[in-house]
Design a protein around this motif. Sequence first.
Motif, PDB file in Angstrom:
ATOM      1  N   UNK A 530     -10.066 -15.729 -25.533  1.00 48.62           N
ATOM      2  CA  UNK A 530      -8.728 -15.715 -24.933  1.00 48.62           C
ATOM      3  C   UNK A 530      -8.854 -16.002 -23.439  1.00 48.62           C
ATOM      4  N   UNK A 531      -7.977 -16.862 -22.930  1.00 46.98           N
ATOM      5  CA  UNK A 531      -7.977 -17.213 -21.516  1.00 46.98           C
ATOM      6  C   UNK A 531      -6.794 -16.511 -20.850  1.00 46.98           C
ATOM      7  N   UNK A 532      -7.058 -15.770 -19.791  1.00 49.78           N
ATOM      8  CA  UNK A 532      -6.040 -14.996 -19.096  1.00 49.78           C
ATOM      9  C   UNK A 532      -5.746 -15.606 -17.718  1.00 49.78           C
ATOM     10  N   UNK A 533      -4.522 -15.398 -17.287  1.00 46.29           N
ATOM     11  CA  UNK A 533      -4.156 -15.857 -15.953  1.00 46.29           C
ATOM     12  C   UNK A 533      -4.910 -15.047 -14.899  1.00 46.29           C
ATOM     13  N   UNK A 534      -5.309 -15.707 -13.816  1.00 41.07           N
ATOM     14  CA  UNK A 534      -6.045 -14.970 -12.776  1.00 41.07           C
ATOM     15  C   UNK A 534      -5.133 -14.005 -12.015  1.00 41.07           C
ATOM     16  N   UNK A 535      -5.730 -12.973 -11.537  1.00 37.36           N
ATOM     17  CA  UNK A 535      -5.014 -12.033 -10.668  1.00 37.36           C
ATOM     18  C   UNK A 535      -4.945 -12.634  -9.269  1.00 37.36           C
ATOM     19  N   UNK A 536      -3.754 -12.596  -8.683  1.00 37.06           N
ATOM     20  CA  UNK A 536      -3.556 -13.178  -7.357  1.00 37.06           C
ATOM     21  C   UNK A 536      -2.803 -12.190  -6.466  1.00 37.06           C
ATOM     22  N   UNK A 537      -3.125 -12.220  -5.212  1.00 33.64           N
ATOM     23  CA  UNK A 537      -2.382 -11.449  -4.213  1.00 33.64           C
ATOM     24  C   UNK A 537      -1.394 -12.406  -3.577  1.00 33.64           C
ATOM     25  N   UNK A 538      -0.129 -12.276  -3.925  1.00 29.16           N
ATOM     26  CA  UNK A 538       0.887 -13.228  -3.469  1.00 29.16           C
ATOM     27  C   UNK A 538       1.469 -12.832  -2.111  1.00 29.16           C
ATOM     28  N   UNK A 539       1.284 -11.591  -1.706  1.00 31.66           N
ATOM     29  CA  UNK A 539       1.708 -11.151  -0.370  1.00 31.66           C
ATOM     30  C   UNK A 539       0.577 -10.331   0.218  1.00 31.66           C
ATOM     31  N   UNK A 540      -0.148 -10.929   1.168  1.00 31.72           N
ATOM     32  CA  UNK A 540      -1.323 -10.286   1.723  1.00 31.72           C
ATOM     33  C   UNK A 540      -0.951  -9.405   2.903  1.00 31.72           C
ATOM     34  N   UNK A 541      -1.748  -8.357   3.133  1.00 25.96           N
ATOM     35  CA  UNK A 541      -1.529  -7.552   4.339  1.00 25.96           C
ATOM     36  C   UNK A 541      -1.774  -8.393   5.580  1.00 25.96           C
ATOM     37  N   UNK A 542      -1.060  -8.095   6.634  1.00 20.43           N
ATOM     38  CA  UNK A 542      -1.116  -8.890   7.858  1.00 20.43           C
ATOM     39  C   UNK A 542      -1.655  -8.065   9.022  1.00 20.43           C
ATOM     40  N   UNK A 543      -2.290  -8.792   9.919  1.00 20.51           N
ATOM     41  CA  UNK A 543      -2.860  -8.186  11.126  1.00 20.51           C
ATOM     42  C   UNK A 543      -1.769  -7.428  11.889  1.00 20.51           C
ATOM     43  N   UNK A 544      -2.114  -6.251  12.349  1.00 19.30           N
ATOM     44  CA  UNK A 544      -1.121  -5.419  13.035  1.00 19.30           C
ATOM     45  C   UNK A 544      -1.768  -4.752  14.239  1.00 19.30           C
ATOM     46  N   UNK A 545      -0.972  -4.663  15.279  1.00 25.37           N
ATOM     47  CA  UNK A 545      -1.370  -3.912  16.474  1.00 25.37           C
ATOM     48  C   UNK A 545      -0.257  -2.919  16.760  1.00 25.37           C
ATOM     49  N   UNK A 546      -0.577  -1.637  16.744  1.00 26.37           N
ATOM     50  CA  UNK A 546       0.436  -0.593  16.936  1.00 26.37           C
ATOM     51  C   UNK A 546      -0.050   0.386  17.988  1.00 26.37           C
ATOM     52  N   UNK A 547       0.905   1.106  18.522  1.00 24.12           N
ATOM     53  CA  UNK A 547       0.587   2.101  19.538  1.00 24.12           C
ATOM     54  C   UNK A 547       0.217   3.415  18.875  1.00 24.12           C
ATOM     55  N   UNK A 548      -0.671   4.116  19.510  1.00 22.42           N
ATOM     56  CA  UNK A 548      -1.106   5.416  19.002  1.00 22.42           C
ATOM     57  C   UNK A 548       0.094   6.318  18.774  1.00 22.42           C
ATOM     58  N   UNK A 549       0.110   6.994  17.615  1.00 23.54           N
ATOM     59  CA  UNK A 549       1.195   7.906  17.282  1.00 23.54           C
ATOM     60  C   UNK A 549       2.311   7.278  16.480  1.00 23.54           C
ATOM     61  N   UNK A 550       2.305   5.947  16.323  1.00 23.73           N
ATOM     62  CA  UNK A 550       3.363   5.281  15.566  1.00 23.73           C
ATOM     63  C   UNK A 550       2.966   5.183  14.098  1.00 23.73           C
ATOM     64  N   UNK A 551       3.803   4.484  13.317  1.00 18.37           N
ATOM     65  CA  UNK A 551       3.575   4.306  11.880  1.00 18.37           C
ATOM     66  C   UNK A 551       3.418   2.824  11.586  1.00 18.37           C
ATOM     67  N   UNK A 552       2.466   2.491  10.722  1.00 16.25           N
ATOM     68  CA  UNK A 552       2.222   1.089  10.362  1.00 16.25           C
ATOM     69  C   UNK A 552       2.208   0.981   8.845  1.00 16.25           C
ATOM     70  N   UNK A 553       2.651  -0.166   8.352  1.00 14.70           N
ATOM     71  CA  UNK A 553       2.720  -0.409   6.908  1.00 14.70           C
ATOM     72  C   UNK A 553       2.049  -1.743   6.604  1.00 14.70           C
ATOM     73  N   UNK A 554       1.192  -1.728   5.587  1.00 16.27           N
ATOM     74  CA  UNK A 554       0.560  -2.939   5.083  1.00 16.27           C
ATOM     75  C   UNK A 554       1.110  -3.212   3.686  1.00 16.27           C
ATOM     76  N   UNK A 555       1.480  -4.471   3.444  1.00 14.68           N
ATOM     77  CA  UNK A 555       2.042  -4.857   2.152  1.00 14.68           C
ATOM     78  C   UNK A 555       1.015  -5.656   1.362  1.00 14.68           C
ATOM     79  N   UNK A 556       0.961  -5.401   0.058  1.00 14.98           N
ATOM     80  CA  UNK A 556       0.026  -6.115  -0.818  1.00 14.98           C
ATOM     81  C   UNK A 556       0.685  -6.252  -2.190  1.00 14.98           C
ATOM     82  N   UNK A 557       1.252  -7.439  -2.453  1.00 15.24           N
ATOM     83  CA  UNK A 557       1.899  -7.698  -3.729  1.00 15.24           C
ATOM     84  C   UNK A 557       0.941  -8.471  -4.633  1.00 15.24           C
TER      85      UNK A 557
END
Length: 1181
Positions: A530-557
Motif C-alpha cells: 500500500x502506498x500512503x501520502x507523505x506527511x507534510x508540514x503545510x504551515x511551518x513555525x516562523x522565526x520570532x523575536x520577543x521581549x522578555x516576559x511576553x508570550x510567543x506562539x509557534x504554529x505547525x499545521x
Amino acid sequence: MPKKKRLSAGRVPLILFLCQMVSALEVPLDLVQPPTITQQSPKDYIIDPRENIVIQCEAKGKPPPSFSWTQNGTHFDTDKDPLVTMKPDSGTLIINIMSEGKAEMYEGVYQCTARNERGAAISNNIVIRPSRSPLWTKEKLEPIILQNGQPLVLPCRPPVGLPPPIIFWMDNSFQRLPQSERVSQGLNGDLYFSNVLPEDTREDYICYARFNHTQTIQQKQPISVKVISVDELNDTIAANLSDTEFYGAKSNRERPPTFLTPEGNTSNKEELRGNILSLECIAEGLPTPVIYWIKEDGTLPSNRTFYRNFQKTLQITQVSEADSGNYQCIAKNALGAIHHTISVTVKAAPYWIMAPQNLVLSPGEDGALICRANGNPKPRISWLSNGVPIEIAPDDPSRKIDGDTIIFSNVQERSSAVYQCNASNEYGYLLANAFVNVLAEPPRILTSASTLYQVIADRPALLDCVFFGSPLPTVEWFKGAEGGALHEDIYVLHENGTLGIPVAQKESSGTYTCVARNKLGMAKNEVNLEIKDPTRIIKQPEYAVVQRGSTVSFECKVKHDHTLLATVTWLKDNRELPSDGRFTVDKDHLVVADVGDNDGGTYTCVANTTLDTVSASAVLGVVDVPSPPFDLELTDQLDKSVQLSWTPGDDNNRPITKFIIEYEDAMHEAGLWHHQTEVPGTQTTAQLKLSPYVNYCFRVRAENRVGKSLPSQPSEQYLTKAAEPDKNPTTVEGLGSEPDNLVITWKPLNGFESNGPGLQYKVSWRQKDGDDEWTSVVVANVSKYIVSGTPTFVPYLIKVQALNDVGFAPEPAAVMGHSGEDLPMVAPGNVRVNVLNSTLAEVHWDPVPLKSIRGHLQGYRIYYWKAQTSSKRNRRHIEKKILTFQGSKTHGMLPGLEPFSHYMVNVRVVNGKGEGPASPDRDFHTPEGVPSAPSALKIVNPTLDSLTLEWDPPRHPNGILTEYTLKYQPINSTHELGPLIDLKIPANKTRWTLKNLNFSTRYKFYFYAQTSAGSGSQITEEAVTTVDEGKMAMASRQVDIATQGWFIGLMCAVALLILILLIVCFIRRNKGGKYPVKEKEDAHADPEIQPMKEDDGTFGEYSDAEDHKPLKKGSRTPSDRTVKKEDSDDSLVDYGEGVNGQFNEDGSFIGQYSGKKEKEPAEGNESSEAPSPVNAMNSFV
C-alpha cells in the motif's frame, strides 16, 4: 523443473541468482545442521569473588548439540566437581562458590565445545580471573614544608588491583579538592602543583582508590602540606644560623616552565588500534604555564580530538595506524617555553577483513570458506575442523586448503562439518566458527504469507522474500494475478530475495508474488503493498523575536494520509520541552508564556506517523532592554572635568546603541537626577564637563532598540572647587506696584549655578533720563527688591549682578523699567457716532495727551447701552456693554445693536493701573429693521370649508409693523403642493378666518410680519379641514370594494354567467314557450315614475349603509305592493328599472358595469347612483 522460455534482450526476467556464499542464509531449525555458538562469556572475564561464577555457552543445531568444557587445555569433568553444574539443554556452567570454595580455585582458561552428528563448534578461550581490591600498605608520611611558589608532586601509588582502580583526591570531609591549571591530577593518580600558594596549606590531602568491580574504596594516609613565606623561613633559620646566612632569595621568584611529567625531551607511547590514545604533559613554573599540543607533519583529527585536565591531557578516540607519529606538547609562560615530543606507535590486535560464513551446499556442488584478517603485526591464520587442528583432522577428499581459504568441490553429505578460523598475533586473537552443511531441500519461503507493506509515496519500497533451499533457489517476482515476471528496468532484485522499488508511486500498490525454484521444486508467497501520502508540514513555525516576559506562539499545521495516525511533538534544541506550565501545546500551536532568557533557542515541530517523520524548526530570540552598566569609576579628576568609565551590562540580544549619563547634585538638589550627556554604544568612557561647587554623583543607563535599561548604581561623589558665578540672573524687570515705587524682580540662580557659597545679588538703578548716579544695594538670595519714593511712571535703568564668597559674576547689561502707574487724568474728547445700519455703528474720539495717561497706554474702552424711559429705568438695572480697543486707536465699531433703538455711549482711556474718567455721554438712534417671526401661530376651529388662524406679534418688531402677509396652498395625498395664495392682513390683527376652503384638505401656511424696512422671518404651520362623514363613508365603501381586483374578477364571472343564462332563455323562447305578456305588464312598474326623496328632492339611491336594501319601485304594483316570483319567470324586464341595459339582435346582454365613484353635488333631477351589477343579477333570480 519447467522449461525456460527464451527471452529477448531488454526483457530479461528479474531472476535472483544468489551466490553460494550468502551471509544472510539461515537454515531453518527443523532441518539437520551443525552446531552454531549463539552466546558466550567475554574472553577476559573478571568475576566478583563474592558471587557464584557463571560461564556462558549457548548453541543451536539439529539435532540439538551436546556440550563439553576444557580447563587450561584439558578436559573439565563437571560431574566430578560438586560445586559445578551445567544448565539443562545448555553449556552454561554455574560454579557455586558462595556456599563453599574460593574463586581462586577456578582461575584459568576455559573453552566450550558444542557437538552433534554434523560437527562441533568451539567457543573462545575464556580467561577467568577474580577481581582484587587490596589495601594500601601502612606507611608513615612526614609533613611537607615548602616555600611559597615552589612546585610540588603528591604521590598516590595505589595498590595494584584487578581491574585497575579509579583515583581521586579528597579531604577528610569527602569533598573533592579543587583543581585548576595550577593544580591537577595526572593519569597515574599523582597530584601536581605547578607552584604552591599559602592557601594550599592543609593536613588532609587524601588519595582514594575506587574499585568498581567490587564497589569498594580504599584510602591512603593523609598528607600534610605547609606553605611558608620567605619571612617565616628566615625566622626559622635565624634561630640556628648567623645573621649573614639568612635565606635571602625571593620565595616566589618567577621562573620559566619545566616538565614534571614526562621526563626529558622525548618519550614513547604505544597504543592498540580502536582504543583511546591519552598523552599527558604537566609542567611547573611561575606564573603557571599553559599547555599547547601539535602533531608534527600533520594535523590533529578535529572530530576525534579532545582536551582534558586543563589541556594537560590530549585524547584521540578510535585511534588507528594513521594516528602514529610524533606529538609535541608545549608549556609556555611569560618567561619562556619548553616542549616535549612523544613518539606514538599504533599497534593492532587482529581484526576481520572477511570472517568465514556458514555454507549450505547440495550434494555435488562446489564452495569455499574464506578467512581474512589484518593486524600489526600481521596475524597468522590457522584452521580447525570440528575443534581439531585441520592438520590432524580426518581427511576429506572434497576440501583443499589454500592459506586463508578452504575450497570445496563435489561435496557429499559426509562433507558436513564445523570449521574454525583462528587469526592471532602478539596482541590477541580472533576465532570464528563456520559450518558446511550438505543438504538436498526443495525451496521454502520463510516470509509470512500475505504480509502487508505500507510505504510513503516517492520513497523506496522493499518487499521481503526470505527463502531457503538446497541447491540455492532462483527467485522471480510477479505483480497481480496475470502479470508477467518483473524486469530490472523498473525494479531492483537483491541477493537475499528482496524486491526493491526505488520510487514507489500510487500505481505501485497491489499484490506481489515471490516464486522460488530449484531442481527439487518450487515455492511461492504473496505480499501486499500500500502506498500512503507523505506527511507534510503545510504551515511551518516562523522565526520570532520577543521581549522578555511576553508570550510567543509557534504554529505547525500538519497534513497526512487519512489512514495513518499522526502525532506532533515539539522539541527545544533537539530535546524535550521543559516540564514547565509556561509551555502549552494544542493541536497546531506551541505557546510559551512569560518568556525568559533561557527560552531562546531552536524550536522544532516533529510530525510522526508509523511510516514517516517530518520536522520544521524556528529560532526564538529573546530580547530585552539592556542590563544596567556596572563598575562605574571616576578618573582624571580636574576642577572642571572628570573621566567616567563603566562596564556594560548584558545587551540581552540587541546591540547597545548608546549610553545615557545622568548626574545628581547631592549638595543642592539631592535625589534629583539630570541629563548630562550621551555617548555611542561602543564607548565605555566619557569626558564630562563639570561646574564649580557641585557635589557630583553619576549614573549610566544603556539603551538598545527595545528600550532603556535601569540606571546603574551611582558612582562615588565628586565635589568640585568653588568659583565666582559665571552668569547673572535672567528675566530682570522693573515695574511699580504703587504710583510711588519701583519693584525690581529677577529669576535667581539655582544652587548648581551659584558656583560657590554665599550667593547674593547686587541690585542697581537710576532714572533713564536724568544724570543721577547708580544707586546699589546687595541683597540676599531673593528674587525681588522694592525701591520706594519714586515719581509716578518714570523710566529707570536697572542691573542685577550675582556674587558669592569667591567674587562677582561678569558685569550685567542694563534693562529699562518704569516706576508705578496711576489712573489717567483726562477723558477722550470729541466723541462722535456714525450709524452705519440698524445693527452697526462706528464711534470716533480724540486721543488724550500722553502725559495725562500716567502709565502704559493699554487702549480705549467704550461703554454703550440702550436708553430707556423713566418708567422702565425704575423697573430694572441698565445693562451696559463694554468694548476695549488696544493701543492708540481712535475709532471702533459697535456691532450687534438692536434696530429702532435709542443708545447712549461714552469713551475712557485705560492704562496698567485702570480706567480714566469717562467722556460726556453721546446718544444715537438706530433705524428700523425687519421684524422677527411672529411669536406663535396656531390653527383653531377647523370646519368643512374654513380654518381660523391665531398668532402673537413678533417678539422683536425692530420698527413699526405695517402689515402681515399670509401665504397658503393645499397639499394632496401624494404630498404635492397646490397653487399658492397670497393674503395681506392689517398689522393690528391677531386672528383671521379663511373661508371657502375644500373639505378634508390639508393646507400649508406661511406667515410673516413687515415693517418699512422689509419682511421679517416667516413661521409655518399645517392644518386640515373637516370631513363629511356620511358621504365619505359611502365613498370609502365604494372605493374600497369596487376598485379591488378580486371584486372586478367576480363581476366578470357574473357577466359570463348572465350571458349564458340569456342564451338559454333565448333558445327556450324561440321554441315557442308560453310568455304571458299581459301579466308581466301588469306587474311591471313604470320606470319613469320614481318617488322623490322628501328631504332633498333627489331620486332614491342605493347605499351600502342601507344593508343592500333594494331600490324603491314605482306605483304600478299589485294591491299588496309585491311582485310574486313565480309570476315573473318568463319576463326579462321585471327588474329593469334603474338599469341602463339593452340586448343586441342576437340576444346578448350589453349592460355596463362599473364601480361606484365619489359623489358630486346633485344637479336637477339626475340621480348620482351608478348602475349596479347587483341589480342586473337580481333580474334572473
